[in-house]
Structures are given as structure tokens and as C-alpha cells.
Scaffold this active site. Structure first.
Site, mmCIF file in Angstrom:
data_model
loop_
_atom_site.group_PDB
_atom_site.id
_atom_site.type_symbol
_atom_site.label_atom_id
_atom_site.label_comp_id
_atom_site.label_asym_id
_atom_site.label_seq_id
_atom_site.Cartn_x
_atom_site.Cartn_y
_atom_site.Cartn_z
ATOM 1 N N GLY A 94 0.790 -1.224 0.000
ATOM 2 C CA GLY A 94 0.000 0.000 0.000
ATOM 3 C C GLY A 94 0.819 1.268 0.000
ATOM 4 O O GLY A 94 0.265 2.369 -0.062
ATOM 5 N N GLY A 95 2.150 1.150 0.061
ATOM 6 C CA GLY A 95 2.996 2.336 0.116
ATOM 7 C C GLY A 95 2.839 3.248 -1.089
ATOM 8 O O GLY A 95 2.775 4.477 -0.955
ATOM 9 N N ASP A 267 5.923 -6.438 -12.118
ATOM 10 C CA ASP A 267 4.483 -6.222 -12.216
ATOM 11 C C ASP A 267 4.257 -4.854 -12.825
ATOM 12 O O ASP A 267 5.100 -3.964 -12.713
ATOM 13 C CB ASP A 267 3.814 -6.284 -10.839
ATOM 14 C CG ASP A 267 3.968 -4.968 -10.083
ATOM 15 O OD1 ASP A 267 3.028 -4.150 -10.112
ATOM 16 O OD2 ASP A 267 5.042 -4.728 -9.490
ATOM 17 N N CYS A 307 -2.305 -16.770 -28.387
ATOM 18 C CA CYS A 307 -3.470 -16.521 -27.538
ATOM 19 C C CYS A 307 -4.737 -16.708 -28.373
ATOM 20 O O CYS A 307 -4.700 -16.653 -29.607
ATOM 21 C CB CYS A 307 -3.415 -15.122 -26.928
ATOM 22 S SG CYS A 307 -3.878 -13.767 -28.030
ATOM 23 N N HIS A 336 -4.755 -10.520 -24.928
ATOM 24 C CA HIS A 336 -3.559 -10.579 -25.769
ATOM 25 C C HIS A 336 -2.354 -9.940 -25.095
ATOM 26 O O HIS A 336 -1.252 -10.524 -25.089
ATOM 27 C CB HIS A 336 -3.800 -9.886 -27.110
ATOM 28 C CG HIS A 336 -2.536 -9.670 -27.874
ATOM 29 N ND1 HIS A 336 -1.890 -10.677 -28.563
ATOM 30 C CD2 HIS A 336 -1.743 -8.567 -27.989
ATOM 31 C CE1 HIS A 336 -0.769 -10.203 -29.084
ATOM 32 N NE2 HIS A 336 -0.656 -8.927 -28.756
#
Length: 392
Positions: A94-95, A267, A307, A336
Site C-alpha cells: 500500500g505504500g 508487475d 493466444c 492478448h
């Protein structure tokens, strides 16, 4: 150990291929974690995310604490049964979200004081409450609460935030060890763009029994060259036998650069956020599918992609969906793009295992480069938003 990192090989460039062993399976690295902020994706089901090849995703402690709240996760037994995901989960602390609320938060030694944007209630996010929330979520990997600041902050301000991050990291470790939940805890190296502070932060944190180490405080204002330099500096100071995670970064090119510098985990919201704006990442460059030139195209988004979107649908159909603002188009582009990121990490890993990452790095950088028709596009990544603005 809650997680175990197995370093399989290191390429002559310094790029690493490994395996992150978790209680929910073994995950080959380098690995990209799609971001399901609210225990969900804007346009994707969990089944679609799994079909992209993703084995671990990221969810957000700050948002899940506010809604649905800790009692919901306690009732459901954690995030996995709640959202029906059987892979691994990493929860950030949460920083960064606190950093994104500069007008409505107060940072003290105790923690971050702020008001919920849902009901205006007063909230406190502390190292202890962040860990308690992450334990209720029951993610495989928890993150310590850190103080995230603009990377261009002066040295005195950066040091203050870094040292508080260190104190909060130790409090997070104590809170985690009070209850054995079988979860891992990663520390976060801070220090802005000041090399000696990055060295100092890594030296301090690696003295303590964290399960892995993240490189934080980047993609928040620094130049591309500063980001690469600080990534390399921090990664070189981290243990060989622990996973290295570069937080919130970034584009396909960013991943290629960071893997070159010894990073294992990533991420970013970019794949799904850009899909919502009509952009597809391909191994022929970035495609803006809303362009009229694609109206009559019967080609797939990317002929090298397997995909289901590329197997079944044409650029012409996707152009129709996105130009008409149909939600199905955003969903298909998201499928995709997330799969493309998985393909990219697989290609990088294969090259590292063969000892040929230098060649793959050069080739892949050309393949994912922005095409000429978007050469003047400017990608802006900032707190809470990613936009692609066309200049001129």
C-alpha cells in the site's frame, strides 16, 4: 521457508533464470505478474488470466483493506477461494497508493493516516496493520510497508524516507513472525536516484531474514537512464540466492533492460491499461488498433502469438470493437497483452538458459519497439494512471 528461490543459471550478461518455489507451485523466472488490484481485472476473468500462462498475480493491500475489508477475507479464508484463483499471489503493502494521495494523507512514524475515498472514514495503514491485512488475504508473498516518494527528491528527503522504510521493514518482520501463516515477506530497497543510498539500503536490509528483496521507488519521476542505473546498482547488491523484484515496471523494453541487470520479477498495470486505450503489444511493435488502416485487415494482431484472440479474430474485427467502444474489444486486447508479456518472459528465459541473452536482448528490443507511425507517441506512467499521448 515460505518461498525458495532456485537460481538455475546466470547468463554472461548477468541475466538470471531461476525457479520461485511457492506453496502454490513452482514459477519459472523471469516472471511478469499481471495486476489484479481489487482481487479482479477490469475486463478479464480469472480463467482468462490463467489461460495467458500467468502463474502469479499481484493484488493491492490498500484497496482490499478499504473494500471489501479484512473481515471478508477472514470469512472466505483468503483471496484464493474468494476470487477463485489457484495460482500464487503477491500483495503489495500500500505504500505506493499512499504516495498517490499527497493531498489527503499524513505520514508519521506510526504509519500513514488518510481518509478512505469510499466513505471518508479515517484510516491508519501501519506496518502492523498492513501485515495483518496481508495475512488475512493469505497471499504467498507479502511486502513490507515502505515510504514511497518522488525519485527526484533531494538527498536529505530521500534519506529520511529510506531510513523510515528500514524501520518499518523491521516492524513488518516482527509482525509477520508473531503468527506463522506460511507466507513470505519481501523487503524493499529504497534510495531514490542516489547511488550511495541505494547501496546503504541494500546493505541494511540484507542483514535481516527476508525471503526476497524488491527494488522500489522507481518509475516515479526519474529518467530512463537513472532507472537503469539504479536497477543495476540495487540488483548487484542483493543476494544471489534470493529473488529480485522490480516494482511497478513496466513496458516490454523496461523488462528487457531490467532482466539484463539481474532482475527476476515484475508487475505493472500497463498491459491491461493500454488495452483499454486501444493499444496492443506485439512482436512487430506497438499497434494502435483504432486506426482506420486496420478496418479491412484480416490479419491477426500478432501472427507469432498463440493466444485465443490472435488465433480467432482479425485486426479488422478488433478495430470495429475498439472504435465502437465495445467492452469486448478491451477484454480481447487485455487477454492478448497479458499473454504477450508472458511470451516475452518465456523468450527471455529460454535465451538465458542457452547463454545467449545478449543476442536475444538486441533482437527482442527491435521486435517490441514502437513502430514508425507511433514514433512521436509519449508513454507517461504516473501515480494511478498510465496514458499514451500522441505528440504533434
Amino acid at each position: 521457508m515460505a518461498v525458495r528461490f532456485e537460481l538455475v543459471t546466470t547468463d554472461p550478461t548477468g541475466a538470471r533464470a531461476g525457479v520461485l518455489h511457492t506453496r502454490r507451485g513452482s514459477i519459472p523466472t523471469p516472471v511478469f505478474m499481471p495486476v489484479g488490484t481489487h482481487a479482479s481485472f477490469r475486463h478479464l476473468s480469472m480463467e482468462e488470466v490463467k489461460a495467458t500462462g500467468a502463474k502469479i498475480l499481484l493484488s493491492n493491500t490498500y484497496h482490499l483493506m478499504l473494500k471489501p475489508g479484512i473481515d471478508v477475507f477472514q470469512r472466505f479464508g483468503g483471496i484464493h477461494p474468494f476470487m477463485q484463483w489457484d495460482g500464487a499471489v503477491l500483495t503489495d503493502s500500500g505504500g505506493f497508493q499512499i504516495f498517490s494521495l499527497p493531498e489527503d494523507r499524513l505520514i508519521t512514524e506510526k504509519g500513514a493516516h488518510f481518509r478512505s475515498f469510499h466513505d471518508n472514514s479515517r484510516q491508519l495503514l501501519s506496518p502492523e496493520s498492513s501485515i495483518a491485512m496481508q495475512q488475512a488475504i493469505n497471499s504467498e508473498i507479502m511486502m513490507v510497508l515502505d515510504v514511497c516518494i518522488d525519485s527526484r527528491t533531494d538527498e536529505a528527503g530521500t534519506r529520511e524516507a529510506m531510513e523510515r522504510t528500514h524501520r518499518w521493514a523491521l516492524r513488518s518482520l516482527v509482525a509477520k513472525n508473531k503468527v506463522d501463516t506460511g507466507q513470505a515477506l519481501f523487503a524493499i530497497v529504497q534510495g531514490g536516484v542516489h547511488p550511495h543510498l541505494r547501496d546503504e539500503s541494500a546493505a541494511f536490509l540484507t542483514q535481516h531474514p527476508f525471503d526476497g528483496f524488491a527494488i522500489g521507488g522507481l518509475a516515479v519521476g526519474e529518467t530512463n537512464e537513472e532507472r537503469k542505473a539504479m536497477t543495476a546498482r540495487a540488483a548487484a547488491s542483493l543476494p544471489q540466492d534470493k529473488p529480485r523484484y522490480l516494482m511497478g515496471v513496466g513496458t516490454p523494453t523496461d523488462l528487457l533492460e531490467a532482466v539484463l541487470r539481474g532482475v527476476d520479477m515484475f508487475d505493472c498495470i500497463i498491459p491491461t491499461k493500454m488495452a483499454q486505450q486501444g493499444y496492443a503489444y506485439t512482436f512487430q511493435g506497438l499497434v494502435r488498433i483504432t486506426r482506420q488502416v486496420f478496418r479491412l485487415s484480416d490479419e491477426p494482431l500478432d501472427p507469432t502469438c498463440d493466444c485465443y484472440v490472435c488465433k480467432r479474430y482479425s485486426r479488422g474485427y478488433l478495430q470495429h470493437l475498439m472504435s465502437g467502444k465495445h467492452h469486448t474489444g478491451s477484454r480481447m486486447l487485455s487477454v492478448h497483452n497479458v499473454h504477450h508479456y508472458q511470451q516475452l518472459t518465456w523468450r527471455m528465459r529460454d535465451a538465458i538458459l542457452k547463454g545467449s541473452y545478449a543476442q536475444a536482448y538486441r533482437e527482442l528490443k527491435q521486435l517490441v519497439a514502437t513502430p514508425k507511425d507511433l514514433k512521436d507517441a509519449k508513454l507517461e506512467v504516473g501515480p494511478g494512471a498510465v496514458t499514451l499521448k500522441e505528440v504533434g
